[in-house]
Scaffold this motif. Structure first.
Motif, mmCIF file in Angstrom:
data_model
loop_
_atom_site.group_PDB
_atom_site.id
_atom_site.type_symbol
_atom_site.label_atom_id
_atom_site.label_comp_id
_atom_site.label_asym_id
_atom_site.label_seq_id
_atom_site.Cartn_x
_atom_site.Cartn_y
_atom_site.Cartn_z
ATOM 1 N N ARG A 163 -6.649 -31.063 29.273
ATOM 2 C CA ARG A 163 -6.003 -29.794 28.915
ATOM 3 C C ARG A 163 -6.043 -29.541 27.407
ATOM 4 N NH1 ARG A 163 -1.842 -31.938 32.348
ATOM 5 N NH2 ARG A 163 -1.952 -31.106 34.467
ATOM 6 N N ALA A 164 -6.278 -30.595 26.631
ATOM 7 C CA ALA A 164 -6.357 -30.438 25.176
ATOM 8 C C ALA A 164 -7.610 -29.700 24.757
ATOM 9 C CB ALA A 164 -6.295 -31.804 24.494
ATOM 10 N N GLY A 165 -8.570 -29.570 25.668
ATOM 11 C CA GLY A 165 -9.778 -28.809 25.376
ATOM 12 C C GLY A 165 -10.580 -29.388 24.226
ATOM 13 N N ASP A 166 -10.944 -28.528 23.282
ATOM 14 C CA ASP A 166 -11.835 -28.938 22.201
ATOM 15 C C ASP A 166 -11.214 -29.972 21.273
ATOM 16 O OD1 ASP A 166 -13.777 -27.284 23.164
ATOM 17 O OD2 ASP A 166 -13.356 -25.632 21.787
ATOM 18 N N LEU A 167 -9.882 -30.068 21.259
ATOM 19 C CA LEU A 167 -9.253 -31.102 20.430
ATOM 20 C C LEU A 167 -9.733 -32.487 20.834
ATOM 21 C CD1 LEU A 167 -5.523 -29.993 20.080
ATOM 22 C CD2 LEU A 167 -7.199 -30.244 18.236
ATOM 23 N N LEU A 168 -10.017 -32.668 22.120
ATOM 24 C CA LEU A 168 -10.537 -33.937 22.611
ATOM 25 C C LEU A 168 -12.048 -33.882 22.775
ATOM 26 C CD1 LEU A 168 -10.011 -36.787 23.845
ATOM 27 C CD2 LEU A 168 -9.811 -35.640 26.061
ATOM 28 N N LEU A 169 -12.531 -32.762 23.289
ATOM 29 C CA LEU A 169 -13.945 -32.665 23.640
ATOM 30 C C LEU A 169 -14.854 -32.744 22.417
ATOM 31 C CD1 LEU A 169 -15.173 -32.314 26.475
ATOM 32 C CD2 LEU A 169 -15.519 -29.902 25.940
ATOM 33 N N ASP A 170 -14.502 -32.063 21.357
ATOM 34 C CA ASP A 170 -15.389 -32.016 20.186
ATOM 35 C C ASP A 170 -15.601 -33.392 19.557
ATOM 36 O OD1 ASP A 170 -15.858 -29.341 20.517
ATOM 37 O OD2 ASP A 170 -14.478 -28.682 18.943
ATOM 38 N N PRO A 171 -14.532 -34.145 19.227
ATOM 39 C CA PRO A 171 -14.783 -35.468 18.627
ATOM 40 C C PRO A 171 -15.433 -36.444 19.594
ATOM 41 C CG PRO A 171 -12.434 -35.144 19.017
ATOM 42 C CD PRO A 171 -13.092 -33.821 19.245
ATOM 43 N N LEU A 172 -15.120 -36.345 20.897
ATOM 44 C CA LEU A 172 -15.733 -37.255 21.855
ATOM 45 C C LEU A 172 -17.222 -36.970 21.965
ATOM 46 C CD1 LEU A 172 -15.293 -39.531 23.840
ATOM 47 C CD2 LEU A 172 -14.761 -37.828 25.598
ATOM 48 N N ARG A 173 -17.591 -35.703 22.052
ATOM 49 C CA ARG A 173 -19.003 -35.330 22.093
ATOM 50 C C ARG A 173 -19.725 -35.819 20.839
ATOM 51 N NH1 ARG A 173 -18.367 -30.342 21.593
ATOM 52 N NH2 ARG A 173 -18.300 -29.677 23.783
ATOM 53 N N HIS A 174 -19.086 -35.613 19.696
ATOM 54 C CA HIS A 174 -19.708 -36.009 18.432
ATOM 55 C C HIS A 174 -19.999 -37.506 18.401
ATOM 56 C CE1 HIS A 174 -20.365 -36.551 14.131
ATOM 57 N NE2 HIS A 174 -19.410 -37.477 14.140
ATOM 58 N N HIS A 175 -19.041 -38.323 18.765
ATOM 59 C CA HIS A 175 -19.214 -39.777 18.651
ATOM 60 C C HIS A 175 -20.196 -40.307 19.697
ATOM 61 C CE1 HIS A 175 -16.383 -40.584 15.459
ATOM 62 N NE2 HIS A 175 -15.476 -39.819 16.056
ATOM 63 N N VAL A 176 -20.168 -39.763 20.900
ATOM 64 C CA VAL A 176 -21.110 -40.215 21.918
ATOM 65 C C VAL A 176 -22.527 -39.776 21.565
ATOM 66 C CG1 VAL A 176 -21.801 -39.998 24.328
ATOM 67 C CG2 VAL A 176 -19.391 -40.306 23.757
ATOM 68 N N HIS A 177 -22.703 -38.515 21.193
ATOM 69 C CA HIS A 177 -24.037 -38.030 20.837
ATOM 70 C C HIS A 177 -24.597 -38.781 19.629
ATOM 71 C CE1 HIS A 177 -24.033 -33.838 22.983
ATOM 72 N NE2 HIS A 177 -23.960 -34.851 23.814
ATOM 73 N N HIS A 178 -23.734 -39.168 18.714
ATOM 74 C CA HIS A 178 -24.193 -39.915 17.544
ATOM 75 C C HIS A 178 -24.809 -41.255 17.951
ATOM 76 C CE1 HIS A 178 -24.332 -41.537 13.492
ATOM 77 N NE2 HIS A 178 -23.657 -42.600 13.903
ATOM 78 N N LEU A 179 -24.290 -41.843 19.024
ATOM 79 C CA LEU A 179 -24.799 -43.142 19.478
ATOM 80 C C LEU A 179 -26.080 -43.030 20.291
ATOM 81 C CD1 LEU A 179 -21.406 -44.774 20.534
ATOM 82 C CD2 LEU A 179 -22.758 -45.316 18.506
ATOM 83 N N LEU A 180 -26.380 -41.846 20.775
ATOM 84 C CA LEU A 180 -27.580 -41.643 21.602
ATOM 85 C C LEU A 180 -28.717 -41.163 20.704
ATOM 86 C CD1 LEU A 180 -25.911 -39.804 24.637
ATOM 87 C CD2 LEU A 180 -26.364 -42.256 24.376
ATOM 88 N N THR A 181 -29.679 -42.034 20.472
ATOM 89 C CA THR A 181 -30.757 -41.697 19.537
ATOM 90 C C THR A 181 -31.868 -40.884 20.189
ATOM 91 O OG1 THR A 181 -31.910 -43.781 20.020
ATOM 92 C CG2 THR A 181 -30.311 -43.792 18.202
ATOM 93 N N SER A 182 -31.919 -40.851 21.505
ATOM 94 C CA SER A 182 -32.961 -40.071 22.191
ATOM 95 C C SER A 182 -32.610 -38.586 22.131
ATOM 96 C CB SER A 182 -33.084 -40.520 23.639
ATOM 97 O OG SER A 182 -31.855 -40.389 24.299
ATOM 98 N N PRO A 183 -33.610 -37.706 22.264
ATOM 99 C CA PRO A 183 -33.335 -36.264 22.162
ATOM 100 C C PRO A 183 -32.528 -35.721 23.335
ATOM 101 C CG PRO A 183 -35.634 -36.655 22.750
ATOM 102 C CD PRO A 183 -35.062 -37.982 22.389
#
Length: 396
Positions: free
Chosen positions: A314-334
């Protein structure tokens, strides 16, 4: 002589006619059903005659004729031919949802446990289903034709509850068999998080492979691949919490998340919504800490989407944005998965259990094998209306 092939063709024809009628906003003539299903008129006539006899289809009084001659018969799906129930078993109470054969809500129910132990819990489940049926009316047909159960725990290959933190007294119980005897109808049981994930998949405008991550007091994961729940050989796929010594965060205790505000994260996210930098930093650190495990999981199954469910969604982007950022940062493939929040935050397991019931009891509800559930008609909470572009009748 009826062969297996001819029986399968017959079931396929019946399924096609049923879906055409169930999707229609008004009764259809035999010719209209034939046109929509691309079946011959004699075939459709035979199928509809049989379906009228068995119950899921009814003949509607003919409309006034605009030309001489006998008016064409009209047929309609009969929602009142059966009811279907879904139950979500919680640690303190059970909730029930009862719908007609078209997936429209008939009644709901909730019941607290009157005692401890497996017998008390199973008794509460049976009673809440009966309460919902009584609320819906007095017609005996309201007794459900099939029931789907969402349970918080791990089921073994034989369907028994092997492990549960929330309802430990049900461990070792064959819930489906026990409740089937009490309710007098088929019962299907599945893990609640897996059912929530399954509901999210089917309620999507474009169903995709998903990793469903429920974040509330705990973190749980379920995977939907190829439109099916990924179970694994021992039904343990996604059950990361069963790994000995595994901790999502350094502050979690026995699987429960712990925050600077205690077990309840709501005050923390409220401060973050107001721009409190310390709260925002704590949420960011939480996302950074759980990201490596999620990244490993995503690289193992490579889903198209990551769906965040549970109370914190329910927190929406408050949770989604940092989680997406940190996970995507760890994924080096396109190729990186899309992140989104769940459509259902509290009723996902219940709606998933309803879909499970329709699938498991297709014959009991319609008399026909493998009629897909009417997902687009399932009840949705007031704050989560059904998406207008949810995939239509008959699609997987």
């Amino acid at each position: 002589m009826v062969t297996a092939d001819s029986a399968a063709v017959g079931q396929g024809n019946a399924r096609a006619c049923l879906l055409a009628l169930r999707a229609a906003n008004e009764p259809l003539t035999l010719a209209e059903v034939a046109e929509q299903t691309v079946l011959s008129r004699p075939t459709v006539d035979a199928v509809l005659t049989s379906l009228v006899e068995t119950g899921p289809v009814r003949i509607v009084p003919a409309a006034p004729a605009s030309s001489p001659g006998r008016p064409a018969r009209r047929f309609a799906f009969h929602p009142g031919a059966a009811t279907v129930a879904a139950v979500d078993i919680g640690d303190r109470s059970v909730r029930c949802l009862l719908t007609d054969a078209a997936g429209r809500m008939v009644a709901t129910g909730r019941r607290e446990y009157a005692g401890n132990g497996a017998a008390a819990r199973l008794g509460a489940v049976a009673q809440v289903v009966q309460d919902a049926a009584d609320e819906g009316g007095t017609d005996e047909r309201l007794s459900p034709a099939v029931v789907g159960i969402a349970v918080p725990g791990i089921l073994d290959a034989d369907g028994r509850l092997a492990q549960s933190l929330a309802v430990k007294d049900l461990e070792g119980t064959d819930i489906a068999s026990e409740l089937s005897l009490r309710l007098g109808c088929p019962v299907a049981v599945e893990n609640d998080i897996k059912l929530a994930a399954y509901a999210e998949h089917h309620l999507s405008a474009r169903p995709a492979d998903i990793a469903f991550v429920q974040i509330g007091h705990r973190i749980s994961v379920a995977l939907i691949l190829g439109g099916r729940i990924l179970q694994g050989r021992h039904r343990l796929a996604g059950e990361l919490g069963t790994q000995r010594g595994m901790r999502w965060t350094s502050t979690s205790r026995r699987g429960r998340l712990h925050w600077s505000t205690g077990d309840d994260a709501a005050p923390l996210f409220a401060r973050a919504a107001d721009g409190d930098q310390a709260a925002l930093a704590e949420i960011d650190a939480f996302c950074a800490e759980i990201a490596p495990r999620l990244a490993t999981l995503l690289l193992t199954v490579d889903p198209e989407q990551v769906v965040i469910g549970g109370g914190l969604s329910r927190a929406g982007d408050l949770l989604l944005d940092p989680l997406r950022h940190h996970v995507h940062h760890l994924l080096t493939s396109p190729g990186k998965p899309v992140f989104r929040t769940a459509r259902l935050t509290t009723d996902g397991a219940l709606v998933g259990a309803l879909g499970l019931a329709f699938e498991h009891g297709s014959v009991q509800v319609t008399g026909v094998l493998e009629v897909p559930p009417p997902w687009h008609r399932f009840p949705a909470p007031p704050d989560h209306p059904r998406p207008a572009d949810a995939h239509p009748e008959g699609t997987p």
